[in-house]
Design an enzyme around this catalytic site. Structure first.
Site, PDB file in Angstrom:
ATOM      1  N   ARG A 195      43.540  36.646  33.678  1.00  0.00           N
ATOM      2  CA  ARG A 195      44.149  38.037  34.134  1.00  0.00           C
ATOM      3  C   ARG A 195      44.754  38.731  32.875  1.00  0.00           C
ATOM      4  NH1 ARG A 195      45.274  34.144  38.869  1.00  0.00           N
ATOM      5  NH2 ARG A 195      47.105  33.306  37.829  1.00  0.00           N
ATOM      6  N   CYS A 321      34.168  28.807  39.188  1.00  0.00           N
ATOM      7  CA  CYS A 321      35.111  27.466  39.216  1.00  0.00           C
ATOM      8  C   CYS A 321      34.369  26.325  39.783  1.00  0.00           C
ATOM      9  CB  CYS A 321      36.569  27.871  39.686  1.00  0.00           C
ATOM     10  SG  CYS A 321      36.482  28.118  41.802  1.00  0.00           S
TER      11      CYS A 321
END
Length: 380
Positions: A195, A321
């Protein structure tokens, strides 16, 4: 008396290297029960682990030196906290305190959210070790409470239950965390560094955030100077949290739009809108090896659609993921997606998990998170 299982000489290398898993089909006949400590032998190697009656992983290995005791667990927790010491006072108070196999405590994770922590046991057999881990954490850091997250909700293990909603800090930004109903233990803490990367790339760009959840990447992009952000997710409650997070950080709400939609359908809608930066962070697309090929096809389709939404010269930040998909495979399907979209792509940044999600050198399976930033160009 401690039960010993002989795994055979073929597994000597795996056991001696410290690999934390023994699969069920590697065990001889036995009568062990869930939560029982076992000693396993393979050639000249031996180790100690906890048994589970269900699941592909039958034994989780903890030590090769002897049966773990209270002191042993305290030492593992101390090692884990030492690794994370750089996070303290860094403008971040939400991070993983214990990362299972990565910290030598397979099957258990503990996440910190301000003055509270949430533990999760990934098999019934390891629930018995939550108590010594929590006691070691509580004696080492100042926490108001530690709870266990399960399908039934939160159960207190130490101190107080957390409030229904917490405000935590990540790289100086404020995020809303629902520890009772949110994804994982409340937030996707493993994307913290990524992020921050998006924040660095977002300046002056319009941003499309796919699978936005509660807006972590969106608020990071706004903090980095994005001209506008569109958050897309199929969960309206998650999007409401995204809107609240934008307000919480004082950003102009006119710069943030939310769209409630299935991302695959959204990308197939035929829209011609293009963005300077597209973020694509889907949930895991496979939970077993047999689903790996289907996951690869889904990643190719998803990224093909995401590429088509990037303006020439813009960026795609895309993630996986799915543990069953390796970094090499993920790079390959993303390259195939660019080719199918009729575009050129340059990898300008590649990352994985942050330091609070360490990967043991002898356990490459622990590297599950893949993150690529690609510059998107028209055909030469």
């Amino acid at each position: 008396m401690l039960r010993t299982l002989n795994l055979g000489k073929d597994l000597e290398k795996a056991v001696s290297s410290g690999h934390p898993w023994v699969y069920r089909d590697s065990l001889p006949r036995h009568s062990a029960t869930t939560g029982e400590w076992l000693r396993v032998e393979a050639g000249k190697a031996s180790a100690y682990g906890l048994y589970d009656e269900e699941g592909a992983i039958a034994v989780r290995i903890f030590s090769s030196e002897g049966l773990p005791d209270k002191r042993w667990f305290a030492e593992r927790v101390e090692e884990a906290l030492e690794l994370r010491s750089d996070l303290i006072g860094s403008g971040t108070d939400a991070y993983r305190l214990v990362y299972g196999e990565g910290d030598g405590l397979p099957g258990v994770v503990v996440d910190r959210y301000g003055r509270y922590a949430v533990a999760k046991a990934y098999s019934p057999g390891v629930r018995s070790i939550l108590s010594p881990i929590v006691k070691a954490l509580a004696s080492a850091i100042d926490l108001r409470g530690v709870s266990e997250r399960s399908a039934a909700g939160l159960e207190p293990l130490y101190g107080q239950l957390p409030p229904p909603e917490l405000t935590v800090e990540e790289n100086g930004l404020r995020l809303l965390a629902n520890l009772y109903e949110g994804q994982k233990t409340g937030l996707f803490l493993d994307q913290r560094d990524n992020r921050a990367t998006v924040r660095g790339f977002a300046g002056g760009r319009s941003v499309l955030n796919l699978f936005s959840y509660n807006g972590g990447f969106s608020v990071s992009a706004l903090a980095g100077g994005a001209t506008s952000v569109v958050s897309v997710d199929m969960s309206e409650p998650a999007l409401e949290d995204a809107r609240r997070t934008v307000r919480l950080n004082g950003f102009d709400q006119a710069r943030h739009e939310t769209v409630t939609a299935d991302v695959f359908e959204y990308l197939a809608s035929g829209s011609t809108d293009r963005y300077g930066l597209v973020v694509c962070d889907p949930p895991s697309l496979a939970h077993a090896k047999r689903s790996r090929h289907a996951a690869l096809r889904a990643y190719r389709k998803l990224n093909r659609g995401a590429f088509s939404r990037v303006e020439p010269g813009g960026l795609l930040a895309t993630s996986s993921c799915t543990a069953q998909v390796s970094p090499e495979e993920f790079r390959r399907v993303v390259a195939e997606a660019a080719a199918e979209a009729g575009l050129r792509a340059q990898i300008v940044h590649e990352a994985g998990q942050p330091l609070d999600h360490p990967v043991p050198a002898h356990f490459p399976e622990g590297r599950y998170l893949k993150f690529l930033v690609l510059r998107v160009l028209e055909p030469a």
